[in-house]
Design an enzyme around this catalytic site. Sequence first.
Site, PDB file in Angstrom:
ATOM      1  N   GLU A 125       0.829  -1.289   0.015  1.00 41.00           N
ATOM      2  CA  GLU A 125       0.003   0.032   0.095  1.00 41.00           C
ATOM      3  C   GLU A 125       0.836   1.264  -0.001  1.00 41.00           C
ATOM      4  OE1 GLU A 125      -1.394   1.778   3.710  1.00 41.00           O
ATOM      5  OE2 GLU A 125      -1.451  -0.079   4.565  1.00 41.00           O
TER       6      GLU A 125
ATOM      7  N   THR B 141      -3.741   5.661   4.544  1.00 38.14           N
ATOM      8  CA  THR B 141      -4.046   6.771   4.978  1.00 38.14           C
ATOM      9  C   THR B 141      -5.090   7.812   4.180  1.00 38.14           C
ATOM     10  OG1 THR B 141      -1.755   6.980   5.666  1.00 38.14           O
ATOM     11  CG2 THR B 141      -2.886   8.863   6.226  1.00 38.14           C
TER      12      THR B 141
ATOM     13  N   LYS C 213      -8.927  -2.305  10.069  1.00 41.13           N
ATOM     14  CA  LYS C 213      -7.582  -2.109  10.632  1.00 41.13           C
ATOM     15  C   LYS C 213      -7.656  -1.684  11.934  1.00 41.13           C
ATOM     16  CE  LYS C 213      -4.059   1.445   9.731  1.00 41.13           C
ATOM     17  NZ  LYS C 213      -3.772   2.441   8.665  1.00 41.13           N
TER      18      LYS C 213
END
Length: 214
Positions: A43, A72, A132
């Site tokens: 990522e 993010t 997450k």
Amino acid sequence: MKDYEVLHQINEHKVCAIVRGVPKTEIKPLAEALIEGGIKVIEVTFNTEGASEMIETLCEFYPDDFIVGAGTVLDEETARIAILSGAKFVLSPNLNVEVIKMCKRYNVLAVPGVATPTEAMHAWENGAHVVKVFPAGVLGADYIKQLKGPLNQIDMMAVGGVNTSNINEFLNKGASSVGIGGDLVNAELVSQGNFEEIKNRAKAFVEAARGAIK
């Protein structure tokens, strides 16, 4: 690839490399080092300059080597940019229902950030099949074990503070996968051109993950 297929692949490979603060000019040598180290999931965080371009590069040049995602991602606008850049999964440090909805609209896997059972359930009820757990290093592996007790239907990715010493504990206590940032994709090593060390770190994480209970 559909969102549930992406989740299956992430859970199979277990280790997601997090690219943060790396110049876009270094994305190819970095990618090749991670490939040699056995990493299959990557990522690029959107607080990295040129994130969308790096995602595009990874998707164009390494389509058979990586499952590429964006990290993010704080809002739906950024999620759409990530998806249009080719991201197959979208991670957030927080829970934003609009980001989940945007991902569902395009059949892209949403991985919202949670730290409580209420947040995890709220994410699930709004269509997220994986969350997450962040910051995992602060919360600890036992916290994930406790969360999985009543919420075993939700896959959990441990992110933040996971290293080669504790990765097995997180995976053995309920995490389906882990995200690794600076302990793997270290910006200083990248600036030094020390991709050999990054490759070795990748191998160590992949090998450690293999030792976890399946």
